[in-house]
Design a protein around this motif. Structure first.
Motif, PDB file in Angstrom:
ATOM      1  N   ARG A  16       6.898 -11.091  -3.278  1.00 32.78           N
ATOM      2  CA  ARG A  16       6.522 -10.206  -2.179  1.00 32.78           C
ATOM      3  C   ARG A  16       6.627  -8.742  -2.591  1.00 32.78           C
ATOM      4  O   ARG A  16       5.791  -7.912  -2.212  1.00 32.78           O
ATOM      5  N   LEU A  17       7.691  -8.427  -3.343  1.00 31.90           N
ATOM      6  CA  LEU A  17       7.854  -7.048  -3.805  1.00 31.90           C
ATOM      7  C   LEU A  17       6.715  -6.632  -4.717  1.00 31.90           C
ATOM      8  O   LEU A  17       6.166  -5.522  -4.599  1.00 31.90           O
ATOM      9  N   LYS A  18       6.318  -7.523  -5.624  1.00 31.47           N
ATOM     10  CA  LYS A  18       5.217  -7.216  -6.543  1.00 31.47           C
ATOM     11  C   LYS A  18       3.900  -7.073  -5.778  1.00 31.47           C
ATOM     12  O   LYS A  18       3.114  -6.155  -6.040  1.00 31.47           O
ATOM     13  N   VAL A  22       1.504  -3.697  -5.554  1.00 31.46           N
ATOM     14  CA  VAL A  22       0.073  -3.687  -5.890  1.00 31.46           C
ATOM     15  C   VAL A  22      -0.746  -3.214  -4.703  1.00 31.46           C
ATOM     16  O   VAL A  22      -1.671  -2.400  -4.842  1.00 31.46           O
ATOM     17  N   LYS A  23      -0.413  -3.718  -3.502  1.00 31.61           N
ATOM     18  CA  LYS A  23      -1.136  -3.303  -2.294  1.00 31.61           C
ATOM     19  C   LYS A  23      -0.994  -1.804  -2.053  1.00 31.61           C
ATOM     20  O   LYS A  23      -1.957  -1.107  -1.740  1.00 31.61           O
ATOM     21  N   GLY A  24       0.236  -1.298  -2.215  1.00 30.89           N
ATOM     22  CA  GLY A  24       0.453   0.135  -2.013  1.00 30.89           C
ATOM     23  C   GLY A  24      -0.265   0.982  -3.043  1.00 30.89           C
ATOM     24  O   GLY A  24      -0.820   2.038  -2.725  1.00 30.89           O
ATOM     25  N   PHE A  25      -0.263   0.516  -4.305  1.00 25.36           N
ATOM     26  CA  PHE A  25      -0.937   1.263  -5.369  1.00 25.36           C
ATOM     27  C   PHE A  25      -2.438   1.330  -5.122  1.00 25.36           C
ATOM     28  O   PHE A  25      -3.041   2.419  -5.191  1.00 25.36           O
ATOM     29  N   LEU A  26      -3.055   0.188  -4.833  1.00 26.41           N
ATOM     30  CA  LEU A  26      -4.498   0.170  -4.583  1.00 26.41           C
ATOM     31  C   LEU A  26      -4.843   0.944  -3.317  1.00 26.41           C
ATOM     32  O   LEU A  26      -5.844   1.657  -3.267  1.00 26.41           O
ATOM     33  N   GLY A  27      -4.022   0.802  -2.289  1.00 27.26           N
ATOM     34  CA  GLY A  27      -4.260   1.559  -1.061  1.00 27.26           C
ATOM     35  C   GLY A  27      -4.141   3.052  -1.275  1.00 27.26           C
ATOM     36  O   GLY A  27      -4.920   3.842  -0.734  1.00 27.26           O
ATOM     37  N   GLY A  28      -3.161   3.451  -2.103  1.00 24.13           N
ATOM     38  CA  GLY A  28      -3.006   4.872  -2.394  1.00 24.13           C
ATOM     39  C   GLY A  28      -4.212   5.438  -3.127  1.00 24.13           C
ATOM     40  O   GLY A  28      -4.663   6.547  -2.840  1.00 24.13           O
ATOM     41  N   LEU A  29      -4.746   4.668  -4.099  1.00 27.16           N
ATOM     42  CA  LEU A  29      -5.942   5.121  -4.802  1.00 27.16           C
ATOM     43  C   LEU A  29      -7.125   5.252  -3.845  1.00 27.16           C
ATOM     44  O   LEU A  29      -7.879   6.236  -3.896  1.00 27.16           O
ATOM     45  N   THR A  30      -7.277   4.265  -2.970  1.00 29.74           N
ATOM     46  CA  THR A  30      -8.398   4.297  -2.020  1.00 29.74           C
ATOM     47  C   THR A  30      -8.310   5.497  -1.096  1.00 29.74           C
ATOM     48  O   THR A  30      -9.284   6.249  -0.926  1.00 29.74           O
ATOM     49  N   TRP A  31      -7.144   5.692  -0.496  1.00 27.32           N
ATOM     50  CA  TRP A  31      -6.998   6.823   0.429  1.00 27.32           C
ATOM     51  C   TRP A  31      -7.023   8.158  -0.300  1.00 27.32           C
ATOM     52  O   TRP A  31      -7.399   9.186   0.279  1.00 27.32           O
ATOM     53  N   GLY A  32      -6.642   8.148  -1.586  1.00 28.62           N
ATOM     54  CA  GLY A  32      -6.771   9.377  -2.361  1.00 28.62           C
ATOM     55  C   GLY A  32      -8.216   9.790  -2.544  1.00 28.62           C
ATOM     56  O   GLY A  32      -8.565  10.976  -2.413  1.00 28.62           O
TER      57      GLY A  32
END
Length: 369
Positions: A16-18, A22-32
Protein backbone atom coordinates in the motif's frame (compact mmCIF):
# COMPACT_ATOMS: atom_id res chain seq x y z
CA UNK A 1 10.20 -14.70 15.14
CA UNK A 2 7.21 -13.19 13.35
CA UNK A 3 4.24 -15.40 12.66
CA UNK A 4 2.76 -15.76 9.12
CA UNK A 5 -0.10 -13.36 9.87
CA UNK A 6 2.31 -10.58 10.83
CA UNK A 7 4.37 -11.17 7.69
CA UNK A 8 1.26 -10.96 5.49
CA UNK A 9 0.13 -7.75 7.22
CA UNK A 10 3.59 -6.22 6.80
CA UNK A 11 3.65 -7.15 3.10
CA UNK A 12 0.20 -5.61 2.57
CA UNK A 13 1.22 -2.38 4.29
CA UNK A 14 4.43 -2.22 2.28
CA UNK A 15 2.46 -2.71 -0.96
CA UNK A 16 0.00 0.00 0.00
CA UNK A 17 2.84 2.37 0.82
CA UNK A 18 4.51 1.71 -2.53
CA UNK A 19 1.20 2.11 -4.41
CA UNK A 20 0.54 5.38 -2.58
CA UNK A 21 3.98 6.69 -3.45
CA UNK A 22 3.54 5.84 -7.15
CA UNK A 23 0.06 7.40 -7.18
CA UNK A 24 1.34 10.56 -5.52
CA UNK A 25 4.33 10.81 -7.86
CA UNK A 26 2.25 10.41 -11.02
CA UNK A 27 -0.43 12.73 -9.68
CA UNK A 28 2.17 15.34 -8.83
CA UNK A 29 3.58 15.21 -12.36
CA UNK A 30 0.10 15.53 -13.85
CA UNK A 31 -0.92 18.48 -11.72
CA UNK A 32 2.47 20.06 -12.31
CA UNK A 33 1.84 20.04 -16.06
CA UNK A 34 -1.65 21.46 -15.47
CA UNK A 35 -0.20 24.19 -13.25
CA UNK A 36 2.40 25.19 -15.84
CA UNK A 37 -0.30 25.36 -18.55
CA UNK A 38 -2.54 27.47 -16.29
CA UNK A 39 0.36 29.84 -15.55
CA UNK A 40 1.05 30.27 -19.28
CA UNK A 41 -2.61 30.85 -20.12
CA UNK A 42 -2.98 33.13 -17.11
CA UNK A 43 -0.01 35.24 -18.21
CA UNK A 44 -1.42 35.55 -21.73
CA UNK A 45 -4.86 36.54 -20.41
CA UNK A 46 -3.41 38.96 -17.84
CA UNK A 47 -1.36 40.81 -20.45
CA UNK A 48 -3.72 40.52 -23.42
CA UNK A 49 -7.21 40.88 -21.98
CA UNK A 50 -6.86 44.64 -21.19
CA UNK A 51 -6.23 45.26 -24.90
CA UNK A 52 -9.50 43.63 -25.93
CA UNK A 53 -11.72 44.32 -22.91
CA UNK A 54 -12.93 47.73 -21.73
CA UNK A 55 -14.50 48.81 -18.42
CA UNK A 56 -17.42 50.59 -20.13
CA UNK A 57 -20.14 49.33 -22.46
CA UNK A 58 -19.91 47.38 -24.78
CA UNK A 59 -16.95 46.06 -22.68
CA UNK A 60 -15.16 44.96 -25.84
CA UNK A 61 -12.82 46.90 -28.10
CA UNK A 62 -14.65 46.19 -31.36
CA UNK A 63 -12.21 48.31 -33.32
CA UNK A 64 -9.29 46.05 -32.39
CA UNK A 65 -11.14 43.14 -34.02
CA UNK A 66 -12.58 44.95 -37.03
CA UNK A 67 -10.01 47.57 -38.07
CA UNK A 68 -7.06 46.95 -40.37
CA UNK A 69 -3.48 47.03 -39.10
CA UNK A 70 -1.83 50.44 -39.35
CA UNK A 71 1.32 52.27 -38.33
CA UNK A 72 1.05 53.93 -34.92
CA UNK A 73 2.12 57.59 -34.66
CA UNK A 74 3.13 58.92 -31.24
CA UNK A 75 3.78 62.69 -30.93
CA UNK A 76 3.34 65.83 -28.85
CA UNK A 77 1.21 68.77 -29.96
CA UNK A 78 2.03 72.43 -29.44
CA UNK A 79 0.39 72.34 -25.99
CA UNK A 80 2.62 69.49 -24.88
CA UNK A 81 -0.13 66.86 -24.95
CA UNK A 82 1.00 63.37 -25.90
CA UNK A 83 -1.01 61.70 -28.69
CA UNK A 84 -1.07 58.10 -29.91
CA UNK A 85 -2.92 57.63 -33.20
CA UNK A 86 -3.10 55.04 -36.00
CA UNK A 87 -2.08 56.34 -39.43
CA UNK A 88 -5.63 57.08 -40.65
CA UNK A 89 -6.45 59.24 -37.60
CA UNK A 90 -3.00 60.83 -37.68
CA UNK A 91 -3.40 62.05 -41.27
CA UNK A 92 -6.84 63.46 -40.44
CA UNK A 93 -5.35 65.27 -37.44
CA UNK A 94 -2.55 66.66 -39.59
CA UNK A 95 -5.15 67.88 -42.11
CA UNK A 96 -6.85 69.91 -39.36
CA UNK A 97 -3.80 71.14 -37.43
CA UNK A 98 -0.87 71.06 -39.85
CA UNK A 99 2.55 69.44 -39.55
CA UNK A 100 3.98 72.42 -37.67
CA UNK A 101 1.93 71.35 -34.61
CA UNK A 102 3.73 67.98 -34.37
CA UNK A 103 6.74 67.54 -32.06
CA UNK A 104 8.83 64.53 -30.95
CA UNK A 105 7.12 62.22 -33.41
CA UNK A 106 7.80 58.48 -33.33
CA UNK A 107 6.27 55.74 -35.48
CA UNK A 108 5.70 52.06 -34.69
CA UNK A 109 4.90 49.79 -37.64
CA UNK A 110 1.90 47.42 -37.42
CA UNK A 111 1.11 48.61 -33.89
CA UNK A 112 -1.95 50.77 -34.57
CA UNK A 113 -5.51 50.09 -35.66
CA UNK A 114 -6.70 46.50 -35.26
CA UNK A 115 -6.01 42.97 -36.39
CA UNK A 116 -8.94 42.27 -38.72
CA UNK A 117 -6.61 41.27 -41.56
CA UNK A 118 -4.62 38.69 -39.55
CA UNK A 119 -7.81 37.21 -38.07
CA UNK A 120 -9.46 36.80 -41.47
CA UNK A 121 -6.26 35.47 -43.05
CA UNK A 122 -5.80 32.89 -40.29
CA UNK A 123 -9.41 31.72 -40.64
CA UNK A 124 -9.08 31.40 -44.42
CA UNK A 125 -5.77 29.55 -44.30
CA UNK A 126 -6.95 27.18 -41.58
CA UNK A 127 -10.37 26.49 -43.07
CA UNK A 128 -9.11 25.86 -46.60
CA UNK A 129 -6.24 23.65 -45.42
CA UNK A 130 -8.61 21.52 -43.30
CA UNK A 131 -10.97 21.06 -46.26
CA UNK A 132 -8.09 19.97 -48.53
CA UNK A 133 -6.51 17.71 -45.91
CA UNK A 134 -9.78 16.05 -44.90
CA UNK A 135 -10.66 15.26 -48.51
CA UNK A 136 -7.33 13.65 -49.38
CA UNK A 137 -6.69 12.27 -45.89
CA UNK A 138 -10.02 10.47 -45.51
CA UNK A 139 -9.76 9.17 -49.08
CA UNK A 140 -6.30 7.75 -48.36
CA UNK A 141 -7.49 6.25 -45.07
CA UNK A 142 -10.43 4.54 -46.78
CA UNK A 143 -8.12 3.04 -49.38
CA UNK A 144 -5.57 1.81 -46.81
CA UNK A 145 -8.25 0.38 -44.52
CA UNK A 146 -10.85 -0.99 -46.92
CA UNK A 147 -9.33 -1.55 -50.37
CA UNK A 148 -5.57 -2.06 -50.13
CA UNK A 149 -4.19 -5.58 -50.00
CA UNK A 150 -2.43 -5.78 -46.66
CA UNK A 151 1.23 -6.65 -46.90
CA UNK A 152 4.78 -5.38 -46.58
CA UNK A 153 4.34 -2.55 -49.09
CA UNK A 154 1.24 -1.13 -47.35
CA UNK A 155 3.02 -1.39 -44.00
CA UNK A 156 5.90 0.63 -45.46
CA UNK A 157 3.40 3.23 -46.68
CA UNK A 158 1.95 3.50 -43.16
CA UNK A 159 5.46 3.85 -41.72
CA UNK A 160 6.24 6.63 -44.21
CA UNK A 161 3.05 8.44 -43.21
CA UNK A 162 3.98 8.19 -39.52
CA UNK A 163 7.47 9.53 -40.28
CA UNK A 164 5.98 12.48 -42.14
CA UNK A 165 4.11 13.48 -38.97
CA UNK A 166 7.47 14.11 -37.29
CA UNK A 167 8.99 16.29 -40.02
CA UNK A 168 9.69 19.86 -38.75
CA UNK A 169 7.32 22.54 -40.02
CA UNK A 170 10.18 24.54 -41.55
CA UNK A 171 10.82 21.61 -43.91
CA UNK A 172 7.19 21.67 -45.02
CA UNK A 173 7.59 25.40 -45.58
CA UNK A 174 10.54 24.88 -47.91
CA UNK A 175 8.67 22.03 -49.62
CA UNK A 176 5.64 24.25 -50.17
CA UNK A 177 7.82 27.04 -51.50
CA UNK A 178 9.57 24.72 -54.00
CA UNK A 179 6.44 22.88 -55.14
CA UNK A 180 3.42 25.16 -54.80
CA UNK A 181 5.01 28.60 -55.08
CA UNK A 182 7.54 27.85 -57.85
CA UNK A 183 6.46 24.69 -59.70
CA UNK A 184 2.73 23.96 -59.39
CA UNK A 185 0.83 23.78 -62.73
CA UNK A 186 -1.45 26.59 -63.88
CA UNK A 187 -3.52 27.18 -67.01
CA UNK A 188 -2.34 30.33 -68.76
CA UNK A 189 -2.19 31.80 -72.22
CA UNK A 190 1.22 33.35 -71.61
CA UNK A 191 3.69 31.13 -69.69
CA UNK A 192 6.11 33.01 -67.46
CA UNK A 193 9.82 33.13 -68.26
CA UNK A 194 10.66 31.18 -65.11
CA UNK A 195 8.33 28.27 -65.92
CA UNK A 196 9.94 24.84 -65.60
CA UNK A 197 8.16 23.70 -68.76
CA UNK A 198 4.80 24.21 -70.40
CA UNK A 199 2.48 21.89 -72.32
CA UNK A 200 0.43 23.42 -75.17
CA UNK A 201 -3.26 22.48 -75.05
CA UNK A 202 -4.35 24.25 -78.21
CA UNK A 203 -6.22 27.21 -76.73
CA UNK A 204 -3.99 27.58 -73.64
CA UNK A 205 -0.90 26.20 -71.90
CA UNK A 206 -0.42 24.00 -68.85
CA UNK A 207 2.55 25.84 -67.39
CA UNK A 208 4.52 24.58 -64.39
CA UNK A 209 5.34 28.02 -63.04
CA UNK A 210 3.85 27.85 -59.54
CA UNK A 211 1.06 29.68 -57.78
CA UNK A 212 3.36 32.35 -56.33
CA UNK A 213 3.06 33.30 -52.68
CA UNK A 214 -0.69 33.13 -52.16
CA UNK A 215 -3.58 31.90 -50.05
CA UNK A 216 -3.94 28.69 -52.05
CA UNK A 217 -0.20 27.91 -51.84
CA UNK A 218 -0.18 28.45 -48.08
CA UNK A 219 -3.31 26.35 -47.58
CA UNK A 220 -1.90 23.50 -49.68
CA UNK A 221 1.33 23.57 -47.65
CA UNK A 222 -0.55 23.45 -44.34
CA UNK A 223 -2.72 20.64 -45.72
CA UNK A 224 0.39 18.59 -46.52
CA UNK A 225 1.70 19.21 -43.00
CA UNK A 226 -1.45 17.96 -41.21
CA UNK A 227 -2.22 15.20 -43.71
CA UNK A 228 -0.28 12.43 -41.85
CA UNK A 229 -2.24 13.03 -38.62
CA UNK A 230 -5.58 12.93 -40.43
CA UNK A 231 -4.70 9.79 -42.42
CA UNK A 232 -3.46 7.88 -39.37
CA UNK A 233 -6.36 8.87 -37.08
CA UNK A 234 -8.97 8.32 -39.78
CA UNK A 235 -7.63 4.86 -40.63
CA UNK A 236 -7.67 3.85 -36.96
CA UNK A 237 -11.26 5.07 -36.68
CA UNK A 238 -12.29 3.07 -39.74
CA UNK A 239 -10.59 -0.10 -38.48
CA UNK A 240 -12.29 0.29 -35.09
CA UNK A 241 -15.73 -0.21 -36.69
CA UNK A 242 -16.73 -3.88 -36.12
CA UNK A 243 -16.16 -6.13 -39.11
CA UNK A 244 -19.67 -7.50 -38.66
CA UNK A 245 -21.12 -4.23 -39.95
CA UNK A 246 -19.35 -4.75 -43.26
CA UNK A 247 -20.20 -8.44 -43.51
CA UNK A 248 -23.89 -7.87 -42.80
CA UNK A 249 -24.11 -5.13 -45.42
CA UNK A 250 -22.30 -7.18 -48.06
CA UNK A 251 -24.49 -10.20 -47.26
CA UNK A 252 -27.58 -8.11 -48.03
CA UNK A 253 -26.23 -7.34 -51.51
CA UNK A 254 -24.68 -3.90 -50.95
CA UNK A 255 -21.59 -2.91 -52.92
CA UNK A 256 -18.24 -2.27 -51.23
CA UNK A 257 -18.55 1.50 -51.63
CA UNK A 258 -22.16 1.56 -50.43
CA UNK A 259 -21.11 -0.43 -47.37
CA UNK A 260 -18.29 1.99 -46.61
CA UNK A 261 -20.48 5.06 -47.15
CA UNK A 262 -23.51 3.86 -45.16
CA UNK A 263 -22.18 1.37 -42.61
CA UNK A 264 -18.56 2.35 -41.88
CA UNK A 265 -17.98 6.07 -42.37
CA UNK A 266 -20.86 7.25 -40.11
CA UNK A 267 -19.47 5.27 -37.17
CA UNK A 268 -15.90 6.40 -37.86
CA UNK A 269 -16.88 10.07 -38.15
CA UNK A 270 -16.28 10.99 -34.45
CA UNK A 271 -12.70 9.75 -34.69
CA UNK A 272 -12.17 11.63 -37.94
CA UNK A 273 -13.48 14.81 -36.30
CA UNK A 274 -11.07 14.26 -33.42
CA UNK A 275 -8.16 14.21 -35.86
CA UNK A 276 -9.50 17.39 -37.48
CA UNK A 277 -9.50 19.12 -34.07
CA UNK A 278 -5.83 18.29 -33.50
CA UNK A 279 -4.91 19.23 -37.06
CA UNK A 280 -6.85 22.49 -36.95
CA UNK A 281 -5.02 23.70 -33.87
CA UNK A 282 -1.64 22.84 -35.39
CA UNK A 283 -2.42 24.41 -38.77
CA UNK A 284 -3.65 27.65 -37.18
CA UNK A 285 -0.53 28.04 -35.07
CA UNK A 286 2.20 27.44 -37.64
CA UNK A 287 4.42 30.32 -38.75
CA UNK A 288 7.25 28.78 -40.79
CA UNK A 289 5.14 27.18 -43.58
CA UNK A 290 3.08 30.29 -44.28
CA UNK A 291 6.12 32.56 -44.01
CA UNK A 292 7.46 31.01 -47.23
CA UNK A 293 4.18 30.49 -49.05
CA UNK A 294 1.41 32.93 -48.10
CA UNK A 295 1.96 35.41 -45.28
CA UNK A 296 2.69 39.10 -45.57
CA UNK A 297 2.99 41.71 -42.81
CA UNK A 298 0.52 44.22 -44.28
CA UNK A 299 -2.16 43.63 -46.90
CA UNK A 300 -5.63 44.79 -47.83
CA UNK A 301 -8.49 42.51 -46.81
CA UNK A 302 -8.81 39.39 -49.00
CA UNK A 303 -12.22 40.30 -50.44
CA UNK A 304 -10.97 43.63 -51.77
CA UNK A 305 -10.56 41.72 -55.07
CA UNK A 306 -12.64 38.50 -54.77
CA UNK A 307 -11.80 37.32 -58.30
CA UNK A 308 -8.16 36.67 -57.36
CA UNK A 309 -8.56 36.09 -53.61
CA UNK A 310 -6.93 32.66 -53.71
CA UNK A 311 -3.96 34.10 -55.62
CA UNK A 312 -3.27 36.90 -53.15
CA UNK A 313 -1.04 36.90 -50.11
CA UNK A 314 -2.79 37.21 -46.77
CA UNK A 315 -2.00 38.34 -43.27
CA UNK A 316 -2.03 35.71 -40.52
CA UNK A 317 -1.96 36.00 -36.74
CA UNK A 318 1.12 33.77 -36.19
CA UNK A 319 3.17 35.78 -38.69
CA UNK A 320 1.74 39.06 -37.34
CA UNK A 321 2.82 38.11 -33.82
CA UNK A 322 6.25 37.07 -35.08
CA UNK A 323 6.64 40.41 -36.88
CA UNK A 324 5.65 42.40 -33.80
CA UNK A 325 7.84 40.41 -31.43
CA UNK A 326 10.96 39.78 -33.53
CA UNK A 327 11.21 42.47 -36.19
CA UNK A 328 10.00 45.60 -34.41
CA UNK A 329 11.73 47.13 -31.34
CA UNK A 330 9.62 46.41 -28.26
CA UNK A 331 8.09 49.38 -26.47
CA UNK A 332 5.02 50.21 -24.43
CA UNK A 333 3.21 51.05 -27.68
CA UNK A 334 4.00 47.78 -29.48
CA UNK A 335 3.18 45.64 -26.44
CA UNK A 336 -0.53 46.43 -26.77
CA UNK A 337 -0.60 44.94 -30.25
CA UNK A 338 1.63 42.01 -29.23
CA UNK A 339 -0.31 40.92 -26.16
CA UNK A 340 -3.68 41.64 -27.72
CA UNK A 341 -2.85 39.57 -30.82
CA UNK A 342 -1.66 36.61 -28.73
CA UNK A 343 -4.80 36.76 -26.56
CA UNK A 344 -7.13 36.88 -29.58
CA UNK A 345 -5.17 34.06 -31.22
CA UNK A 346 -5.58 31.90 -28.12
CA UNK A 347 -9.32 32.61 -28.07
CA UNK A 348 -9.59 31.70 -31.77
CA UNK A 349 -7.89 28.34 -31.20
CA UNK A 350 -10.16 27.71 -28.23
CA UNK A 351 -13.24 28.59 -30.31
CA UNK A 352 -12.20 26.38 -33.24
CA UNK A 353 -11.51 23.44 -30.92
CA UNK A 354 -14.73 23.93 -28.95
CA UNK A 355 -16.87 23.98 -32.09
CA UNK A 356 -15.17 20.83 -33.40
CA UNK A 357 -15.57 18.99 -30.08
CA UNK A 358 -19.24 19.97 -29.80
CA UNK A 359 -19.84 18.75 -33.34
CA UNK A 360 -18.02 15.50 -32.57
CA UNK A 361 -20.11 14.99 -29.40
CA UNK A 362 -23.36 15.57 -31.27
CA UNK A 363 -22.38 13.11 -34.00
CA UNK A 364 -21.27 10.50 -31.46
CA UNK A 365 -24.48 10.82 -29.42
CA UNK A 366 -26.56 9.89 -32.48
CA UNK A 367 -24.66 6.65 -33.07
CA UNK A 368 -25.82 3.42 -31.47
CA UNK A 369 -23.50 0.42 -31.63
Amino acid sequence: MENPEQLIRKGVNHGRLKAGFVKGFLGGLTWGVVLVALLIFGKICWDGAPTLLKPEFPYLDIGFLTKETETLHVFDDSAGTRHSMPASEYHAWIGNNGTEAVFNEQTYAYSGGGIAGPIIGTALLTGLSIVIALFFGVAAAIYLSEYAKQGRFINLVRLAILNLAGVPSIVFGLFGFAVFVLAAPVLTGDPADRTLFSIPLGFTYLSFQGWNSSLIAGSATLACMILPVIITASEESLRAVPQGFREASLALGATRWHTIRKCVLPFALPGILTSSVLSLARAAGETAPIMFTAAVAAKELPWANPAVMLQNQVQALPYHIYTLAARIPTSEYTQRAQYGSVFVFLMMIFLFSAVSMILRHRVRSKLKW
